[in-house]
Enzyme design. Structure first.
Site, PDB file in Angstrom:
ATOM      1  N   ASP A 184      49.198  29.685  30.960  1.00  0.00           N
ATOM      2  CA  ASP A 184      48.303  30.777  30.569  1.00  0.00           C
ATOM      3  C   ASP A 184      46.862  30.292  30.704  1.00  0.00           C
ATOM      4  O   ASP A 184      46.427  29.397  29.976  1.00  0.00           O
ATOM      5  CB  ASP A 184      48.598  31.177  29.123  1.00  0.00           C
ATOM      6  N   ASP A 237      46.502  36.010  35.539  1.00  0.00           N
ATOM      7  CA  ASP A 237      46.129  34.706  34.979  1.00  0.00           C
ATOM      8  C   ASP A 237      47.237  34.018  34.193  1.00  0.00           C
ATOM      9  O   ASP A 237      46.970  33.099  33.420  1.00  0.00           O
ATOM     10  CB  ASP A 237      44.899  34.859  34.082  1.00  0.00           C
ATOM     11  N   GLU A 238      48.480  34.432  34.378  1.00  0.00           N
ATOM     12  CA  GLU A 238      49.569  33.741  33.683  1.00  0.00           C
ATOM     13  C   GLU A 238      50.864  33.872  34.464  1.00  0.00           C
ATOM     14  O   GLU A 238      51.066  34.832  35.220  1.00  0.00           O
ATOM     15  CB  GLU A 238      49.758  34.282  32.258  1.00  0.00           C
TER      16      GLU A 238
END
Length: 408
Positions: free
Chosen positions: A9, A105-106
């Site tokens: 993350d 973004d993860e």
């Protein structure tokens, strides 16, 4: 001999990307806002330096500036974020081919059979160090035997944390937490759970399955399993190309207050969503509507269905019911209908009763015929007493796929 799953993350991703491109921003309170010119603009994300002043995501700009007068505000640069996201996932795939992006973004990684000759904690440290050194992007990583626990673990230490969460630690680490801190439980679901005296993850883990299913539908059983650390979902690199929801919205050419015209828009949206659900061979367990007024005030409401639906009529009737209940009679600029919590048709079991099963069976050939005509000749080729604007969205993919993996 279980699986080893990482959840990677990125920390304050948009702000971190801007700092990577503009080193002079590092160490300063920075916020990314959707509309930097308007006082009513909303904070999309902010740096940890800004968070130290109390600035938070979704906070209005005026409030953020009041808390932090020196706050630097930038508009989003999605081209930069796409490039950074692509580079980040390319780096993760050097450790395993089983990488599943879940947002820009993860993502999850299954390193159970990774060829990298390092321990799981060493792999996590190597990934974290390389992302920081090569891309100037910080991240937190959770290590666990399944996706749910890995996600919970990655949230425990930010920024730049690495957390291991084992099954035997659930009772001590997770169960004492408030139920709203559990991944997959939002504010409204937490309120519902509290209405049946479930306030902690431990209480959810020991909750009554029948009661949970009555309250939350199929999601009730799923959440109880998660609370007990049960999650058998594989890490699927192709999952980003699947629908997690199917929806359509329509911005009206002018503000509308006439009820009949708004119903017509809802019917057209229901038809479009129904066609897409049928093409995907899925049903919606929840119907969600969006009402945006002339002053940009937006209201969203949803209804959990007793049985999953996909027909135009079911979608329209439910959307109309929600609209009638929550429309404040002011001028409307946008309407939307979304089918959520999708289930595959072959997995959906409808609780047919004595009065409905014959009716449902009789209508299925008619629905198939109408759907075939609409798909071949357009949605306006065959209608029931109402003129509709042709709309048929053939673009497939999640919003993540559309926004960040496809060229603008």
């Amino acid at each position: 001999m279980g699986r080893v799953i990482l959840h990677v993350d990125m920390n304050s991703f948009y702000a971190s990307v801007e700092m990577a491109y503009e080193p002079e921003l590092r160490g300063k309170p920075l916020a990314i806002a959707g509309n930097v010119e308007e006082r009513k603009g909303i904070i999309v994300t902010c740096s940890y330096e800004a968070r130290a002043f109390g600035v938070k995501t979704t906070m209005p700009l005026w409030q953020a500036k009041k808390l932090c007068p020196q706050l630097i505000i930038k508009g989003p640069n999605f081209e930069r974020y796409r490039k950074a996201s692509s580079a980040m996932f390319d780096l993760l795939r050097e450790y395993t081919s089983l990488v599943e992006p879940v947002s820009i973004d993860e993502g999850y990684m299954d390193i159970t059979e990774s060829n990298v000759k390092l321990s799981p904690i060493e792999i996590a440290k190597d990934i974290q160090n390389r992302l920081q050194e090569e891309l100037l992007l910080p991240c937190s990583i959770g290590i666990a035997p399944n996706k749910f626990l890995a996600k919970m673990a990655s949230d425990m230490k930010k920024p730049l944390g690495i957390t291991i969460l084992r099954l035997r630690e659930i009772e001590k680490v997770l169960w004492p937490l408030p139920v709203e801190e559990m991944h997959g439980i939002g504010e409204k679901t937490a309120e519902k759970l509290k209405s049946i005296s479930i306030h902690t993850i431990a209480e959810l883990a020991s909750g009554n399955e029948v009661q949970l299913k009555k309250l939350l539908g199929i999601n009730g059983e799923r959440l109880k399993n998660r609370a007990n650390g049960i999650d058998n979902r594989p890490v699927d690199p192709e999952a980003i190309f699947e629908f997690k929801s199917v929806g359509n919205s329509s911005t009206l050419p002018k503000d509308v207050t006439e009820e009949s015209k708004l119903y017509e828009v809802l019917r057209n949206l229901a038809r479009s969503v129904s066609q897409r659900l049928h093409r995907k061979e899925v049903l919606a367990s929840k119907v969600f509507i969006t009402i945006r007024y002339h002053d940009r005030k937006t209201v969203t409401r949803s209804k959990l269905m007793e049985n999953p639906v996909s027909s135009e009529k079911d979608l329209y009737d439910t959307a109309k019911e929600l609209f009638d209940k929550h429309w404040n009679q002011e001028a409307v600029r946008l309407l939307g209908i979304t089918g959520q919590e999708l289930v595959e048709k072959k997995e959906a079991v409808k609780q047919l009763d004595l009065f409905s099963y014959e009716k449902d069976a009789d209508k299925e050939p008619l629905f198939n015929t109408i759907r075939g005509i609409h798909e071949k000749y357009g949605s306006s080729a065959l209608q029931r007493g109402m003129k509709a604007s042709a709309e048929d969205d053939n673009k497939k993919g999640t919003s993540f796929n559309k926004d960040f993996l496809q060229s603008p």
